[in-house]
Design an enzyme around this catalytic site. Sequence first.
Site, PDB file in Angstrom:
ATOM      1  N   VAL A  47       0.871  -1.181   0.000  1.00  0.00           N
ATOM      2  CA  VAL A  47       0.000   0.000   0.000  1.00  0.00           C
ATOM      3  C   VAL A  47       0.903   1.224   0.000  1.00  0.00           C
ATOM      4  O   VAL A  47       1.523   1.542   1.028  1.00  0.00           O
ATOM      5  CB  VAL A  47      -0.937   0.011   1.224  1.00  0.00           C
ATOM      6  CG1 VAL A  47      -1.839   1.240   1.193  1.00  0.00           C
ATOM      7  CG2 VAL A  47      -1.788  -1.265   1.265  1.00  0.00           C
ATOM      8  N   GLU A  59       4.154  -7.982   2.741  1.00  0.00           N
ATOM      9  CA  GLU A  59       4.430  -8.888   3.860  1.00  0.00           C
ATOM     10  C   GLU A  59       3.968  -8.274   5.177  1.00  0.00           C
ATOM     11  O   GLU A  59       3.448  -8.976   6.056  1.00  0.00           O
ATOM     12  CB  GLU A  59       5.933  -9.193   3.945  1.00  0.00           C
ATOM     13  CG  GLU A  59       6.490  -9.914   2.721  1.00  0.00           C
ATOM     14  CD  GLU A  59       6.999  -8.966   1.652  1.00  0.00           C
ATOM     15  OE1 GLU A  59       6.449  -7.868   1.468  1.00  0.00           O
ATOM     16  OE2 GLU A  59       7.976  -9.347   0.981  1.00  0.00           O
TER      17      GLU A  59
HETATM   18  N1  THU Z   1       7.505  -4.315  -1.923  1.00  0.00           N
HETATM   19  C1  THU Z   1       6.796  -5.198  -1.153  1.00  0.00           C
HETATM   20  O1  THU Z   1       5.579  -5.062  -0.971  1.00  0.00           O
HETATM   21  N2  THU Z   1       7.485  -6.217  -0.584  1.00  0.00           N
HETATM   22  C2  THU Z   1       8.813  -6.439  -0.732  1.00  0.00           C
HETATM   23  O2  THU Z   1       9.385  -7.279  -0.054  1.00  0.00           O
HETATM   24  C3  THU Z   1       9.547  -5.681  -1.752  1.00  0.00           C
HETATM   25  C4  THU Z   1       8.924  -4.399  -2.158  1.00  0.00           C
HETATM   26  C5  THU Z   1       6.784  -3.175  -2.493  1.00  0.00           C
HETATM   27  C6  THU Z   1       7.131  -1.863  -1.866  1.00  0.00           C
HETATM   28  C7  THU Z   1       6.774  -0.888  -2.969  1.00  0.00           C
HETATM   29  O3  THU Z   1       5.402  -0.558  -2.846  1.00  0.00           O
HETATM   30  C8  THU Z   1       6.990  -1.674  -4.243  1.00  0.00           C
HETATM   31  O4  THU Z   1       7.088  -3.031  -3.866  1.00  0.00           O
HETATM   32  C9  THU Z   1       8.244  -1.264  -5.001  1.00  0.00           C
HETATM   33  O5  THU Z   1       9.354  -1.325  -4.183  1.00  0.00           O
END
Ligand code: THU
Length: 135
Positions: A47, A59
């Site tokens: 988000v 996560e």
């Molecule tokens: N992101 C995640 O949701 N989990 C991760 O472990 C890696 C990165 C998201 C954060 C951001 O909204 C997007 O991916 C780009 O970095």
Amino acid sequence: MSKNANHDAIAQAAMAAMPRAYAPYSQFQVGAAILDENGIIHTGVNVENAAYPQGSCAEAGAIAAMVMAGGKAIQAIAVSGRGDLLCTPCGGCRQRIREFATSDTPVVICGEDAIKAEFTLGDLLPHNFGPDNLD
Ligand code: THU
């Protein structure tokens, strides 16, 4: 859960969650799904926020859902993201997962429609620091 356990259910849940992510800035949608010690699957998505550092990872959302439902032990976690590279949890999320998991906990990495790789948390965060260190 053994390394050869069937992780189809959490993989499918992570992949189904991914399109619900709110990622208007990066356009990189991520889904996560956790199997807890009660056999319940909890999902989350990233988000994002116009104030970029306030965004949260998929996560983190899945962990919050698990805690809200009374779960405390991650049996396995799946993460789903697009692209050729593996969408492995970021460094901060590896530590977030560690709070509720062990070095043996499976971390299943998915693309948009299939499992691509499987690690243990220990593979991703060796020599980790967790709650046990504070005993
Ligand atoms: N992101 C995640 O949701 N989990 C991760 O472990 C890696 C990165 C998201 C954060 C951001 O909204 C997007 O991916 C780009 O970095």
